[in-house]
Design a protein around this motif. Structure first.
Motif, PDB file in Angstrom:
ATOM      1  N   SER A  84      35.453  31.672 -13.991  1.00 49.45           N
ATOM      2  CA  SER A  84      33.773  32.332 -14.480  1.00 49.45           C
ATOM      3  C   SER A  84      33.182  32.834 -15.269  1.00 49.45           C
ATOM      4  O   SER A  84      33.036  34.124 -14.694  1.00 49.45           O
ATOM      5  CB  SER A  84      33.570  32.188 -12.853  1.00 49.45           C
ATOM      6  N   MET A  85      33.607  32.670 -16.156  1.00 46.23           N
ATOM      7  CA  MET A  85      33.294  33.469 -17.644  1.00 46.23           C
ATOM      8  C   MET A  85      32.463  32.496 -18.543  1.00 46.23           C
ATOM      9  O   MET A  85      32.331  32.024 -18.599  1.00 46.23           O
ATOM     10  CB  MET A  85      34.595  33.127 -18.499  1.00 46.23           C
ATOM     11  N   ASP A  86      31.334  33.909 -18.500  1.00 52.81           N
ATOM     12  CA  ASP A  86      30.866  33.717 -19.714  1.00 52.81           C
ATOM     13  C   ASP A  86      30.919  32.590 -21.012  1.00 52.81           C
ATOM     14  O   ASP A  86      32.043  34.215 -21.239  1.00 52.81           O
ATOM     15  CB  ASP A  86      29.567  34.509 -19.694  1.00 52.81           C
ATOM     16  N   PRO A  87      30.506  32.463 -21.577  1.00 52.83           N
ATOM     17  CA  PRO A  87      30.784  32.635 -23.471  1.00 52.83           C
ATOM     18  C   PRO A  87      30.711  33.045 -24.148  1.00 52.83           C
ATOM     19  O   PRO A  87      32.231  33.575 -24.816  1.00 52.83           O
ATOM     20  CB  PRO A  87      29.395  31.840 -24.015  1.00 52.83           C
ATOM     21  N   GLU A  88      30.382  34.674 -23.848  1.00 48.19           N
ATOM     22  CA  GLU A  88      30.535  35.619 -24.572  1.00 48.19           C
ATOM     23  C   GLU A  88      32.562  37.080 -23.866  1.00 48.19           C
ATOM     24  O   GLU A  88      32.738  36.679 -24.685  1.00 48.19           O
ATOM     25  CB  GLU A  88      29.622  36.409 -24.771  1.00 48.19           C
ATOM     26  N   GLU A  89      31.825  36.268 -22.621  1.00 48.62           N
ATOM     27  CA  GLU A  89      33.196  36.827 -21.550  1.00 48.62           C
ATOM     28  C   GLU A  89      34.558  36.448 -22.896  1.00 48.62           C
ATOM     29  O   GLU A  89      34.980  36.784 -22.711  1.00 48.62           O
ATOM     30  CB  GLU A  89      33.185  37.063 -20.619  1.00 48.62           C
ATOM     31  N   HIS A  90      34.296  35.278 -23.104  1.00 49.60           N
ATOM     32  CA  HIS A  90      35.427  34.555 -23.273  1.00 49.60           C
ATOM     33  C   HIS A  90      35.869  34.102 -24.719  1.00 49.60           C
ATOM     34  O   HIS A  90      36.830  34.400 -24.532  1.00 49.60           O
ATOM     35  CB  HIS A  90      34.782  32.577 -22.553  1.00 49.60           C
ATOM     36  N   ARG A  91      34.893  34.343 -25.284  1.00 48.15           N
ATOM     37  CA  ARG A  91      35.116  34.631 -26.900  1.00 48.15           C
ATOM     38  C   ARG A  91      35.598  36.369 -27.099  1.00 48.15           C
ATOM     39  O   ARG A  91      36.264  36.119 -27.972  1.00 48.15           O
ATOM     40  CB  ARG A  91      33.173  34.416 -27.482  1.00 48.15           C
ATOM     41  N   VAL A  92      35.180  37.087 -26.538  1.00 49.95           N
ATOM     42  CA  VAL A  92      35.781  38.421 -26.285  1.00 49.95           C
ATOM     43  C   VAL A  92      37.571  37.984 -26.815  1.00 49.95           C
ATOM     44  O   VAL A  92      38.042  39.147 -26.050  1.00 49.95           O
ATOM     45  CB  VAL A  92      34.826  39.824 -25.507  1.00 49.95           C
ATOM     46  N   ILE A  93      37.670  37.957 -24.923  1.00 50.36           N
ATOM     47  CA  ILE A  93      38.818  37.954 -24.420  1.00 50.36           C
ATOM     48  C   ILE A  93      39.565  37.809 -25.559  1.00 50.36           C
ATOM     49  O   ILE A  93      41.025  37.550 -25.584  1.00 50.36           O
ATOM     50  CB  ILE A  93      39.103  37.664 -22.649  1.00 50.36           C
ATOM     51  N   LEU A  94      39.362  36.463 -25.816  1.00 45.29           N
ATOM     52  CA  LEU A  94      39.994  34.771 -26.503  1.00 45.29           C
ATOM     53  C   LEU A  94      40.584  36.055 -27.869  1.00 45.29           C
ATOM     54  O   LEU A  94      41.228  35.845 -27.892  1.00 45.29           O
ATOM     55  CB  LEU A  94      39.577  33.688 -26.481  1.00 45.29           C
ATOM     56  N   GLN A  95      39.574  36.743 -28.539  1.00 46.43           N
ATOM     57  CA  GLN A  95      39.574  37.046 -29.750  1.00 46.43           C
ATOM     58  C   GLN A  95      40.388  38.557 -29.453  1.00 46.43           C
ATOM     59  O   GLN A  95      41.842  38.308 -29.891  1.00 46.43           O
ATOM     60  CB  GLN A  95      38.377  37.761 -30.210  1.00 46.43           C
ATOM     61  N   LEU A 146      41.500  22.589 -22.246  1.00 44.59           N
ATOM     62  CA  LEU A 146      41.666  23.275 -21.756  1.00 44.59           C
ATOM     63  C   LEU A 146      40.821  25.476 -21.455  1.00 44.59           C
ATOM     64  O   LEU A 146      41.421  25.249 -20.496  1.00 44.59           O
ATOM     65  CB  LEU A 146      43.253  23.941 -21.884  1.00 44.59           C
ATOM     66  N   TYR A 147      40.308  25.079 -22.370  1.00 44.38           N
ATOM     67  CA  TYR A 147      39.552  26.473 -22.536  1.00 44.38           C
ATOM     68  C   TYR A 147      38.587  26.165 -21.739  1.00 44.38           C
ATOM     69  O   TYR A 147      38.319  27.315 -21.321  1.00 44.38           O
ATOM     70  CB  TYR A 147      39.194  26.183 -23.748  1.00 44.38           C
ATOM     71  N   GLU A 148      37.724  25.324 -22.023  1.00 42.98           N
ATOM     72  CA  GLU A 148      36.673  24.913 -20.953  1.00 42.98           C
ATOM     73  C   GLU A 148      36.874  24.650 -19.689  1.00 42.98           C
ATOM     74  O   GLU A 148      36.034  25.125 -18.841  1.00 42.98           O
ATOM     75  CB  GLU A 148      36.212  23.681 -21.459  1.00 42.98           C
ATOM     76  N   TYR A 149      38.178  24.321 -19.491  1.00 42.00           N
ATOM     77  CA  TYR A 149      38.602  24.207 -18.230  1.00 42.00           C
ATOM     78  C   TYR A 149      38.567  25.613 -17.635  1.00 42.00           C
ATOM     79  O   TYR A 149      37.724  25.927 -16.482  1.00 42.00           O
ATOM     80  CB  TYR A 149      39.731  22.901 -17.760  1.00 42.00           C
ATOM     81  N   VAL A 150      39.486  26.278 -17.455  1.00 45.55           N
ATOM     82  CA  VAL A 150      39.967  27.465 -16.863  1.00 45.55           C
ATOM     83  C   VAL A 150      38.143  28.499 -17.813  1.00 45.55           C
ATOM     84  O   VAL A 150      38.616  29.401 -16.965  1.00 45.55           O
ATOM     85  CB  VAL A 150      41.067  28.427 -18.484  1.00 45.55           C
ATOM     86  N   GLN A 151      37.556  29.176 -18.216  1.00 49.39           N
ATOM     87  CA  GLN A 151      36.545  29.084 -18.048  1.00 49.39           C
ATOM     88  C   GLN A 151      34.893  29.064 -17.224  1.00 49.39           C
ATOM     89  O   GLN A 151      34.539  30.052 -16.293  1.00 49.39           O
ATOM     90  CB  GLN A 151      35.779  28.528 -19.872  1.00 49.39           C
ATOM     91  N   LYS A 152      35.348  27.701 -16.937  1.00 47.49           N
ATOM     92  CA  LYS A 152      34.769  28.024 -15.836  1.00 47.49           C
ATOM     93  C   LYS A 152      35.294  27.654 -14.690  1.00 47.49           C
ATOM     94  O   LYS A 152      34.857  28.526 -13.255  1.00 47.49           O
ATOM     95  CB  LYS A 152      34.546  26.433 -15.047  1.00 47.49           C
ATOM     96  N   ALA A 153      37.037  27.892 -14.377  1.00 48.82           N
ATOM     97  CA  ALA A 153      37.998  28.046 -13.168  1.00 48.82           C
ATOM     98  C   ALA A 153      37.815  29.489 -12.969  1.00 48.82           C
ATOM     99  O   ALA A 153      38.168  30.818 -12.062  1.00 48.82           O
ATOM    100  CB  ALA A 153      39.068  27.656 -14.046  1.00 48.82           C
TER     101      ALA A 153
END
Length: 1069
Positions: free
Chosen positions: A69-80, A60-67
């Motif tokens: 358009s979040m790059d890995p760093e943005e995803h990590r920051v927001i998830l944290q 699910l994390y992988e899917y929403v990251q694509k949906a």
């Protein structure tokens, strides 16, 4: 906690100015806030995974990251950041629906059931505990009031006297740890103190009495246990709706019935920014919009290929979010409608999903569920989609091109969406001022058609006057093509779905626009138009005619069309059209003849190439007439006259040119065979042209034209003008055919004459079969050649000419006086074989055509000339017998006889009875008659001598009564020409006896000759009265033929005897 009722979704903070607009994609800040919301949803997901949404957290994390358009760093920051947020309050929303088949605890056999429910939380147990295997654990027996504090216990209403209670009560219960929490439900029968009299009044059977005694033993006011239910929260799905079996505390009554429960795991006090600032309904709609947008863009074939089906991960996320935000089904489907309908206006896709949402909203619609701003939002979505849909229909030619796949299905679905949307109760209640859909569609189609025509006109704008006509033609081609598509393809969708006749609207609008535009353009073309412009105008006329004929597809219409009488716009161009048609046909005919080698097209086709081109020219003229289909009958008649005149001129020109072509080719090649072959082709071509001319009345539909002209001109004038013109051309063609066939026949006449002359000159001693071989070989070769190169009718015409010439040549040969009968037998044999040759077993000339008077005379003459002298003598007497039978006049008197034949004696008996009315030959006015009897011909009866009766002096009515017998065999009497010649003479003492007359009695008719003796009884034989005749002084042809045979003594003697008799004839010349 208290029981709650279902509240409208979106309760919470009011929407403010920061609410995101659905009309465009989200900004980066908006996306980050939504991303925080969706990560929070995934992080704190609850419940056992649904089979349909089985996906782990990483997926699910992988899917929403694509949906998003979040790059890995943005995803990590927001998830944290999300992980650092405060956890939500976990809640279990329970709805106790109903129960069935529960125990009856009262004396009445019923119960007064109610439920106690709550959540039991325990401390964390080791993983090896059996709790990790719930299926191996026995049901817990503890009751709610013993395990759960009273302030955490919830109670339903009491339903009196029933075994199938219905509650439909909802409770929200908080819990901390899903893994160590259990849901408990007890069902009890409320026991109220009653008097013994009241209980006895409720007894219905023995079981009720037993229950009353049992109640007497228990404490007063104690409720009866009906069953319980214990469920671990970790075994529940995020949404659960099931029937559960109620469990007993003892095994006395194991079957305790079932209870229907609904569970929903939700959140309270979510720590995300959007959850704090915006209603749950709005946040969910924005999340849905972003996910659907991503799903659409993911499809490689384009947006229209997406059918509205979300991926597994998308469904899982939306499912979790709706559950955690406690959104009702109605608000979920409304959110879907708002998101999908908005996206459809920017990224068109298969709108089947919109139909599903319309159906769901209609089914669940209760206006009071929505706040005023939600109603306004829904109404705006209806109005927006309606306006967008109408704009698509206005431009349906561009939006739904037939070249694109599934265009028709897309249009049909759009129409269905608009129709179903306008029928919704929600639409009718919220959009009260909206115009009628049918009227909106009709106006859109009309204005869209006008705009489309304007664009086409602008696109095809001409630069010069010559281009003007071509541009108009191209415009009409587009218009007609569009109308055909309307009628054949699009109209049924509009008619069946919106009850709008697309073709009717489009046709009336286009024909009006076309009429106005064409008349405006034609007004700029003066009467001195160029030929090129006139040709373009003809194509324009044909296109307008096609457009006008489409009016037959109109279901109904009032008043005349703008295109009525459009043909009058082209009257000045008609002469140029006709002249152009004539010149094209004439020039093509001339070119075809110039390259024609006058060779057959094939074994089965005996024409040359030019006839194919000529046929095509005529077909094109006929097609031009059919294309004109001029409405005015009088003007149409004049056009027809011109067409027929031109076609006849082309026909006569063709005859002249094709003959010249044959002469030209023959002059280059001196071979007579090739020249004859070319003449054959010329005849066939002209004959084929004749057939083409004869088909014109039917092809040009003269009958229909005559019917249209019946009130304008008389039928006689119609016949005189057209049919006589055509008949004159046919007569000329027939004359041309005869001339060519005669020329062809002349080439063969010389050969026939030469061979017949050689036949006549060959030795009479030669066998006739050998004599005619050269002639027959010549004819066989030539006629076979002609048959192969001429069509059948022309070949028979040639045969007639050759046959007549052959008869003439044979007649000339037969008229040459020859002494030998062999000569004539040779000619007779030739005639017989020539007749067979020209008849050709029915494939040549018919018998009637062969047996002409010349043939009959020649055949008879040759038959006589080829006979022997004796046969001729027999024929002579046969003729005299026939003359005797036909004579009834007795101007020379008559002789009466009786004749019979006695077979046993082979004797012919003749009794000469009398003669009457004899002519007086003596000077005293009387005669001295006697009768001479001879059997003729003499060569058949050489041993029979003549007999005579007694002479009766001075008698014109002598009575003889004399009998004579002749010994002759019966077969001699049956011979051709066998007769008894009775010659009545006047006896003169001085000089020769004079002829009173002669009679011929056929021996073949003598009674008894057939062998019947009774027939030969003289008493039964009747008398025969024979008129006397005199021979004709002009002479008999047979006698002349016999006389020509100088070397035949028998013939000469017979002729001499008959000549002497003829000298005594009293017949006038």
């Amino acid at each position: 906690m208290e029981s709650v009722s279902e509240m409208p979704a979106g309760d919470g903070p009011e929407e403010d100015s920061s609410d995101m607009d659905l009309s465009h994609r989200f900004s980066r800040r908006e996306l980050n806030l939504l991303y925080e919301e969706v990560l929070y949803t995934i992080l704190y997901r609850q419940g056992k995974p649904e089979p349909a949404y089985d996906a782990n957290t990483d997926e699910l994390y992988e899917y929403v990251q694509k949906a998003f358009s979040m790059d890995p760093e943005e995803h990590r920051v927001i998830l944290q950041r999300v992980r650092e947020l405060e956890k939500p309050v976990f809640c279990l929303k329970v709805t106790v629906k109903q129960a069935k088949d529960i125990l009856g605890k009262d004396v009445t056999g019923f119960s007064d059931p109610y439920c106690l429910l709550g959540i039991e939380s325990k401390s964390q147990e080791p993983s090896s505990d059996s709790s990790s295997h719930p299926e191996s654990k026995k049901p817990l027996k503890a009751v709610v009031k013993d395990m759960i504090p009273e302030d955490q216990t919830h109670r339903t209403q009491v339903i009196n006297q029933t075994l199938t209670p219905v509650w439909n009560e909802t409770f929200i219960m908080e819990f901390n740890d899903e893994a160590n929490s259990s849901f408990h439900l007890d069902m009890w029968d409320l026991d109220v103190e009653e008097s013994m009299r009241h209980k006895l009044g409720g007894l219905t059977d023995l079981h009720g009495l037993k229950r009353m005694f049992k109640d007497a033993r228990k404490d007063k006011g104690q409720d009866d246990f009906l069953g319980n239910l214990v469920l671990r929260l970790q075994d529940l799905h995020c949404r659960t709706d099931e029937w559960y079996n109620l469990e007993p505390r003892t095994e006395t009554y194991p079957n305790r019935g079932q209870c229907h429960l609904q569970f929903l795991m939700t959140h309270k006090k979510r720590a995300t920014s959007l959850s704090k600032t915006q209603p749950s309904y709005t946040v969910h709609r924005h999340l849905l919009q972003q996910i659907v947008l991503y799903e659409i863009l993911q499809h490689q074939a384009g947006s229209t290929s997406w059918d509205g089906e979300l991926s597994k991960h998308a469904r899982m996320i939306l499912y979790l979010h709706a559950a955690q935000k406690d959104l009702s089904d109605f608000h979920q489907v409304m959110a879907q409608w708002l998101a999908y309908s908005k996206l459809y206006q920017s990224l068109e896709f298969n709108c089947t999903c919109l139909l599903h949402q319309i159906t769901s909203i209609e089914y669940q619609w209760i206006q009071e569920r929505l706040r005023s701003e939600q109603k306004a939002e829904l109404a705006e979505s209806f109005q927006s989609l309606l306006a967008y849909g109408i704009s698509l229909l206005q431009k349906y030619r561009i939006v739904f091109p037939l070249s694109a796949p599934e265009s028709t299905n897309r249009l049909q679905l759009l129409l269905r969406v608009l129709v179903q949307m306008c029928k919704m109760k929600a639409f009718q209640e919220l959009c009260t001022l909206t115009p009628n859909l049918q009227q909106m569609v009709m106006e859109a189609l009309k204005s869209g058609t006008t705009e489309w025509f304007r664009m086409q006109k602008q696109h095809l704008k001409p630069m010069t006057m010559e281009e003007n006509g071509k541009a108009l033609v191209k415009l009409l081609v587009e218009v007609n093509g569009d109308l055909k598509q309307c009628h054949k393809i699009w109209n049924k969708f509009f008619t069946n779905t919106v009850n709008v006749d697309l073709f009717f609207i489009t046709y009336l609008e286009l024909q009006k626009l076309v009429s106005c535009h064409v008349r405006e353009e034609l007004s700029e073309i003066d009467s001195s138009m160029s030929q090129l412009t006139a040709e373009s105008l003809f194509q324009l006329y044909i296109s307008l005619q096609e457009l006008y004929r489409m009016k037959s597809f109109l279901f109904k219409r009032d008043g005349p069309l703008a295109l009525t009488d459009f043909h009058q716009w082209f009257k000045e161009a008609i002469p140029k059209w006709l002249q152009k048609t004539y010149m094209i046909a004439l020039e093509r005919t001339q070119r075809a003849i110039q390259v024609d080698q006058l060779m057959p097209l094939g074994e089965l086709n005996k024409h040359s190439t030019s006839t194919v081109d000529l046929s095509t020219c005529y077909a094109q003229i006929v097609k031009t007439w059919q294309q004109l289909d001029w409405p005015d009958p009088e003007e149409a008649f004049m056009i027809m006259v011109k067409f027929v005149e031109d076609m006849c001129k082309i026909a006569l020109a063709y005859c002249k040119l094709i003959k010249s072509r044959a002469d030209e080719l023959s002059s280059k090649q001196q071979d007579e065979g090739d020249a004859a072959n070319r003449l054959c082709i010329v005849v066939n071509n002209v004959k084929q042209l004749r057939l083409l001319i004869l088909k014109l009345p039917k092809q040009l539909e003269w009958g229909h034209l005559e019917q249209r002209m019946k009130d304008i001109i008389e039928p006689e004038q119609f016949q005189h003008t057209l049919h006589n013109q055509l008949q004159g051309t046919i007569t000329c063609l027939d004359h041309e055919i005869r001339d060519v066939v005669q020329n062809l026949a002349k080439k063969l006449d010389a050969g026939i004459s030469r061979h017949i002359q050689n036949l006549a000159a060959c030795s009479d001693s030669q066998d006739p079969e050998d004599s005619i071989i050269p002639l027959m070989k010549f004819l066989e070769s030539e006629l076979q050649y002609m048959n192969e190169h001429l069509v059948q009718e022309n070949f028979k015409c040639l045969l007639e000419l050759l046959w007549n010439h052959t008869l003439n040549e044979l007649t000339v040969a037969a008229n040459q006086l020859q002494n030998s009968s062999r000569y004539y037998r040779k000619l007779q044999f030739a005639l017989q074989n020539l007749e067979l040759c020209f008849h050709a077993e029915g494939c040549g000339l018919p018998t009637d055509a062969l047996h002409t008077p010349a043939f009959m005379d020649l055949e008879e003459g040759l038959k006589l000339r080829s006979a022997t002298s004796r046969k001729l003598i027999q024929s002579y007497f046969s003729g005299r017998i026939q003359e005797q039978l036909e004579t009834s006049s007795e101007k020379y008197g008559a002789v009466t006889i009786k004749a019979l034949y006695r077979p046993s004696e082979q004797k012919l008996r003749v009794e000469v009875l009398n003669a009457v009315n004899l002519i007086p030959l003596d000077s005293n006015g009387s005669s001295d008659p006697f009768v001479q009897l001879t059997l003729e011909p003499r060569h058949e009866f050489p041993e029979v001598v003549a007999r005579t009766t007694q002479c009766r002096k001075n008698e014109l009515h002598p009575l003889f009564d004399e009998a004579f017998e002749f010994l002759v065999p019966p077969e001699k009497c049956r011979q051709h020409g066998a007769c008894l010649l009775l010659t009545v003479l006047d006896h003169d003492t001085v000089g020769a006896n004079e002829l009173e007359g002669e009679a011929f009695f056929p021996l073949g008719d003598v009674p008894g000759l057939a062998g019947d003796e009774d027939a030969a009884d003289p008493a039964q034989v009747s008398q025969t009265r024979l008129p006397l005749m005199h021979p004709k002084p002009t002479g008999d042809p047979l006698l002349k033929l016999l006389e020509s045979r100088k070397g035949d003594k028998e013939a000469q003697a017979f002729v001499k005897l008959r000549k002497q008799r003829a000298k005594q004839s009293k017949e006038s010349v």
